[in-house]
Design a protein around this motif. Sequence first.
Motif, PDB file in Angstrom:
ATOM      1  N   THR A   1       0.800  -1.229   0.000  1.00 40.43           N
ATOM      2  CA  THR A   1       0.000   0.000   0.000  1.00 40.43           C
ATOM      3  C   THR A   1       0.831   1.277   0.000  1.00 40.43           C
ATOM      4  OG1 THR A   1      -0.195   0.042   2.435  1.00 40.43           O
ATOM      5  CG2 THR A   1      -1.886  -1.170   1.205  1.00 40.43           C
ATOM      6  N   SER A   2       2.053   1.206   0.530  1.00 37.78           N
ATOM      7  CA  SER A   2       2.889   2.410   0.574  1.00 37.78           C
ATOM      8  C   SER A   2       3.823   2.524  -0.623  1.00 37.78           C
ATOM      9  CB  SER A   2       3.718   2.438   1.874  1.00 37.78           C
ATOM     10  OG  SER A   2       4.550   1.295   1.961  1.00 37.78           O
TER      11      SER A   2
ATOM     12  N   THR B   1      -0.392  -8.435  -0.590  1.00 33.04           N
ATOM     13  CA  THR B   1       0.589  -7.472  -0.096  1.00 33.04           C
ATOM     14  C   THR B   1       1.891  -8.184   0.251  1.00 33.04           C
ATOM     15  OG1 THR B   1       1.145  -5.828   1.596  1.00 33.04           O
ATOM     16  CG2 THR B   1      -0.316  -7.618   2.271  1.00 33.04           C
TER      17      THR B   1
ATOM     18  N   ASP C   1       4.062  -6.589   2.092  1.00 34.57           N
ATOM     19  CA  ASP C   1       4.486  -5.846   3.280  1.00 34.57           C
ATOM     20  C   ASP C   1       3.491  -6.061   4.421  1.00 34.57           C
ATOM     21  OD1 ASP C   1       5.806  -4.134   4.995  1.00 34.57           O
ATOM     22  OD2 ASP C   1       5.055  -2.297   4.062  1.00 34.57           O
TER      23      ASP C   1
ATOM     24  N   LYS D   1       3.903  -6.500   7.480  1.00 36.38           N
ATOM     25  CA  LYS D   1       4.239  -5.789   8.722  1.00 36.38           C
ATOM     26  C   LYS D   1       3.487  -4.472   8.813  1.00 36.38           C
ATOM     27  CE  LYS D   1       8.160  -4.127  11.467  1.00 36.38           C
ATOM     28  NZ  LYS D   1       9.642  -4.007  11.536  1.00 36.38           N
ATOM     29  N   HIS D   2       3.321  -3.796   7.686  1.00 33.73           N
ATOM     30  CA  HIS D   2       2.603  -2.514   7.656  1.00 33.73           C
ATOM     31  C   HIS D   2       1.157  -2.679   7.210  1.00 33.73           C
ATOM     32  CE1 HIS D   2       1.162   1.154   5.544  1.00 33.73           C
ATOM     33  NE2 HIS D   2       1.664   1.758   6.604  1.00 33.73           N
ATOM     34  N   ASP D   3       0.948  -3.529   6.228  1.00 32.13           N
ATOM     35  CA  ASP D   3      -0.371  -3.648   5.595  1.00 32.13           C
ATOM     36  C   ASP D   3      -1.274  -4.598   6.379  1.00 32.13           C
ATOM     37  OD1 ASP D   3       0.440  -1.903   3.662  1.00 32.13           O
ATOM     38  OD2 ASP D   3       0.846  -3.431   2.145  1.00 32.13           O
ATOM     39  N   SER D   4      -1.753  -4.124   7.522  1.00 30.12           N
ATOM     40  CA  SER D   4      -2.689  -4.888   8.326  1.00 30.12           C
ATOM     41  C   SER D   4      -4.047  -4.924   7.630  1.00 30.12           C
ATOM     42  CB  SER D   4      -2.826  -4.254   9.712  1.00 30.12           C
ATOM     43  OG  SER D   4      -3.353  -2.933   9.592  1.00 30.12           O
TER      44      SER D   4
ATOM     45  N   VAL E   1      -5.571  -1.491   7.285  1.00 37.06           N
ATOM     46  CA  VAL E   1      -4.873  -0.700   6.264  1.00 37.06           C
ATOM     47  C   VAL E   1      -5.328  -1.134   4.874  1.00 37.06           C
ATOM     48  CG1 VAL E   1      -2.627  -0.241   5.202  1.00 37.06           C
ATOM     49  CG2 VAL E   1      -2.858  -0.182   7.683  1.00 37.06           C
TER      50      VAL E   1
ATOM     51  N   TYR F   1      -3.686 -10.542   2.982  1.00 35.53           N
ATOM     52  CA  TYR F   1      -2.638 -10.434   4.003  1.00 35.53           C
ATOM     53  C   TYR F   1      -2.252 -11.834   4.460  1.00 35.53           C
ATOM     54  CZ  TYR F   1      -0.900  -9.856   8.809  1.00 35.53           C
ATOM     55  OH  TYR F   1      -0.168  -9.923   9.968  1.00 35.53           O
TER      56      TYR F   1
ATOM     57  N   LYS G   1       4.793 -13.337   5.607  1.00 36.46           N
ATOM     58  CA  LYS G   1       5.703 -12.836   4.584  1.00 36.46           C
ATOM     59  C   LYS G   1       6.399 -13.964   3.828  1.00 36.46           C
ATOM     60  CE  LYS G   1       9.719  -9.790   4.138  1.00 36.46           C
ATOM     61  NZ  LYS G   1      10.620  -8.875   4.878  1.00 36.46           N
TER      62      LYS G   1
END
Length: 209
Positions: free
Chosen positions: A82-83, A114, A116, A118-121, A124, A143, A146
């Motif tokens: 997402t980022s 995703t 990522d 760790k960030h993309d809960s 999110v 999600y 990883k």
Amino acid sequence: MRKLIWAISGIMFLAACNTGNSTKTLPIFGERTPVTKTVDGKPVTDTLYQTIPPFKFVNQYGDTISNKNLDGKIYVADFFFTSCPSICPIMQRNMLLVYNEFKSDPNVKILSHTIDPKHDSVPVLKDYADKLGIQGNSWWLLYGQKEEIYQLAEKHYLTRVNDGKDGLIHEGWFLLVDKQKRIRGSYDGTIPEQVKQLIADMHTLQLEK
């Protein structure tokens, strides 16, 4: 290796188109293994194609999604986060073309994984989906662990992902998967013309017996 697989599949596709059959047949990508069995006392050789293995992830609604949710369906898969400041916004904008074409068809799905987690809960991913205008259950943002996502991407979807010193890296492929969980097409998700071809090939795949 990936380029070799795509090249071989491309040759097979051209051969299929030149057999005089008016119905277009999409290639089958990935590794294949000849399997010999006995039928009516005679040896018969069949081909075992590479398929997407069982998986279990969570979507933007917090629902568990597994390979069984895709039984009898065709789908498109891609990898993003997402980022992502570079190709992801372009990819998702182009994937909206696919979404809008097939969102009313319950037998067609989109899976965006995703890389990522760790960030993309889940919250999110839900916020990201809302901003894209995604509703219902035709496009799932997924999600998961990883290691499992990375292995699925590189070993089975044949697309590169990497978490190195320069940050997260992934390729922009949209992968078309048939009802038997076999990859039937690979398209650059940053190029609108290739996404239009993906949509056309999805309609072709829907007609395949």
